[in-house]
Scaffold this active site. Structure first.
Site, PDB file in Angstrom:
ATOM      1  N   ARG A 103       0.989  -1.012  -0.090  1.00 36.75           N
ATOM      2  CA  ARG A 103       0.005  -0.090   0.222  1.00 36.75           C
ATOM      3  C   ARG A 103       0.986   1.039  -0.090  1.00 36.75           C
ATOM      4  NH1 ARG A 103      -5.386   1.692   3.637  1.00 36.75           N
ATOM      5  NH2 ARG A 103      -6.278   0.231   2.180  1.00 36.75           N
ATOM      6  N   HIS A 130      -7.562   0.907  -5.991  1.00 37.31           N
ATOM      7  CA  HIS A 130      -8.001   0.011  -4.995  1.00 37.31           C
ATOM      8  C   HIS A 130      -8.726  -1.396  -5.200  1.00 37.31           C
ATOM      9  CE1 HIS A 130      -8.310  -0.894  -0.720  1.00 37.31           C
ATOM     10  NE2 HIS A 130      -8.895  -0.189  -0.236  1.00 37.31           N
ATOM     11  N   GLN A 133     -10.499  -3.733  -2.592  1.00 42.13           N
ATOM     12  CA  GLN A 133     -11.895  -3.401  -2.346  1.00 42.13           C
ATOM     13  C   GLN A 133     -13.152  -3.638  -3.437  1.00 42.13           C
ATOM     14  OE1 GLN A 133     -12.307  -1.271   0.805  1.00 42.13           O
ATOM     15  NE2 GLN A 133     -14.497  -1.750  -0.147  1.00 42.13           N
ATOM     16  N   ASP A 219     -17.139   7.713  -1.295  1.00 41.86           N
ATOM     17  CA  ASP A 219     -16.032   7.638  -0.624  1.00 41.86           C
ATOM     18  C   ASP A 219     -15.761   8.982  -0.197  1.00 41.86           C
ATOM     19  OD1 ASP A 219     -13.718   6.548   0.346  1.00 41.86           O
ATOM     20  OD2 ASP A 219     -12.450   6.450  -1.335  1.00 41.86           O
ATOM     21  N   CYS A 258     -16.455   2.319   0.898  1.00 42.55           N
ATOM     22  CA  CYS A 258     -15.363   1.402   1.252  1.00 42.55           C
ATOM     23  C   CYS A 258     -14.881   1.466   2.840  1.00 42.55           C
ATOM     24  CB  CYS A 258     -14.395   1.663   0.344  1.00 42.55           C
ATOM     25  SG  CYS A 258     -13.640   3.292   0.620  1.00 42.55           S
ATOM     26  N   ARG A 286     -14.262  -8.311   2.848  1.00 42.45           N
ATOM     27  CA  ARG A 286     -12.830  -8.080   2.594  1.00 42.45           C
ATOM     28  C   ARG A 286     -12.176  -9.157   2.871  1.00 42.45           C
ATOM     29  NH1 ARG A 286     -10.695  -2.736   2.363  1.00 42.45           N
ATOM     30  NH2 ARG A 286      -9.219  -3.535   1.246  1.00 42.45           N
TER      31      ARG A 286
HETATM   32  N1  NVA Z   1      -9.919   6.954  -1.082  1.00 41.66           N
HETATM   33  C1  NVA Z   1      -9.593   6.653   0.065  1.00 41.66           C
HETATM   34  C2  NVA Z   1      -9.738   5.148   0.179  1.00 41.66           C
HETATM   35  C3  NVA Z   1      -9.569   4.640   1.635  1.00 41.66           C
HETATM   36  C4  NVA Z   1      -9.768   3.115   1.730  1.00 41.66           C
HETATM   37  C5  NVA Z   1      -8.049   6.792   0.300  1.00 41.66           C
HETATM   38  O1  NVA Z   1      -7.241   6.522  -0.537  1.00 41.66           O
HETATM   39  O2  NVA Z   1      -7.648   7.198   1.262  1.00 41.66           O
HETATM   40  N1   CP Z   2     -11.255   0.483   2.888  1.00 39.56           N
HETATM   41  C1   CP Z   2     -10.025   0.503   3.135  1.00 39.56           C
HETATM   42  O1   CP Z   2      -9.335   0.076   2.228  1.00 39.56           O
HETATM   43  O2   CP Z   2      -9.930   0.510   4.686  1.00 39.56           O
HETATM   44  P1   CP Z   2      -8.535   0.638   5.299  1.00 39.56           P
HETATM   45  O3   CP Z   2      -7.922   1.798   4.833  1.00 39.56           O
HETATM   46  O4   CP Z   2      -9.142   0.735   6.711  1.00 39.56           O
HETATM   47  O5   CP Z   2      -7.559  -0.400   4.733  1.00 39.56           O
END
Ligand code: NVA
Ligand code: CP
Length: 301
Positions: A103, A130, A133, A219, A258, A286
């Site tokens: 990540r 992502h 997800q 989101d 998500c 998930r």
């Molecule tokens: N769009 C959000 C998703 C978090 C799971 C981010 O990148 O912070």
């Molecule tokens: N939805 C998601 O990926 O959550 P986290 O950022 O908590 O892993």
């Protein structure tokens, strides 16, 4: 000859057969949870350059339930935080572990890693995508609809990484995918062009976009790494998912997010806690989707 392992990077690069294989395995795992095990111990390393709750815990629990184990590398408390390159770290990790979740911000780095890694790499989120997800989201929709083909899905809010992975999924499924964002926050034109799906439509007015929607998805308006621009919130006000917007669909419409959610910003309590909210199943799924992705990457399904 069968490939020894497979990376899980982006949904548009998957074969529909593989997509369906992972999804059907996810449903099987959910039904028989805790019964599926590796034949021999496998170790997953997870590299986090950004925070995570769901991705981190569901992969960790998922691996442990399969009789595997996990090593977490947080940027700050490894040599990564002192400047050792990801590339050098990966060369070493490939010798210790069987599979890696990454990540981070930079999608190019993910692809660079995948090129030099001798073990499978899973995209655990980048600024651009992502995919894990969306596997859980699609699984959740399959639990609630007989077929996804005729569905009208509407994304409202920021055209971000999660939205991009929904766009990627459109190469496999026949749903209508409407996207409504404030000017300047739509997904990139190059991506839409590259995916080239005639089922995707863009709307500036969320009230227009959600008409007839079976599912509304949103989101956060402030993804990780965007925190330094408080001004951007102003342009999103009209894009909040509240009861008034949900009523505009003229049908019983499901809601997906998500998580983490910012209650009172992109969604109200009434909607996220309402009867048609699928967010808790989505988060639960998930766990199963990730187990299926792990098995697929290691060629075990
Ligand atoms: N769009 C959000 C998703 C978090 C799971 C981010 O990148 O912070
Ligand atoms: N939805 C998601 O990926 O959550 P986290 O950022 O908590 O892993």
């Amino acid at each position: 000859m069968k490939k020894k392992f497979r990376h899980f990077l982006n949904l548009n690069e998957l074969d529909i057969k593989d997509m369906n294989l992972i999804l059907s395995e996810s449903h099987k795992i959910k039904k028989n949870y805790k019964k599926k095990k590796f034949n021999e111990k496998k170790i997953l390393a997870m590299i986090f350059e950004k925070p995570s709750t769901r991705t981190r815990v569901s992969f960790e629990v998922g691996m442990k339930q399969l009789d595997g184990d996990v090593v977490i590398l947080d940027h700050a408390d490894t040599q990564l935080g002192r400047g050792e390159s990801l590339e050098d770290t990966m060369k070493v990790l490939s010798k210790y572990v069987d599979i890696v979740v990454y990540r981070g911000s930079n999608e190019k780095k993910l692809y660079d890693l995948s090129k030099l890694s001798t073990v499978p790499i899973i995209n655990g989120l980048t600024d651009e995508s992502h995919p894990c997800q969306i596997m859980a989201d699609i699984m959740t929709l399959q639990e609630n609809f007989d077929s996804l083909d005729e569905l009208k899905i509407c994304w409202v809010g920021d055209g971000n990484n999660v939205c991009n992975s929904w766009i990627h999924s459109c190469v496999h499924f026949n749903y209508d995918f409407k996207i409504s964002c404030p000017p300047g926050s739509f997904p990139k034109k190059e991506l839409l062009k590259r995916i080239g799906s005639s089922n995707i439509e863009l709307y500036e007015d969320p009230y227009e976009a959600v008409k007839d929607a079976d599912v509304i998805i949103t989101d956060t308006w402030v993804s990780m790494g965007m925190e330094n621009d408080p001004e951007r919130l102003k342009k999103f006000k009209k894009f909040q998912i509240n009861e008034k917007l949900m009523e505009k669909t003229n049908k019983d419409t499901y809601f997906l997010h998500c998580l983490p959610a910012h209650r009172g910003c992109e969604v109200t309590d009434e909607v996220i806690d309402g009867k048609k909210s699928l967010v808790w199943s989505e988060a639960e799924n998930r766990l199963y989707a990730h187990q299926a992705i792990l098995l697929w990457c290691m060629n075990l399904i």
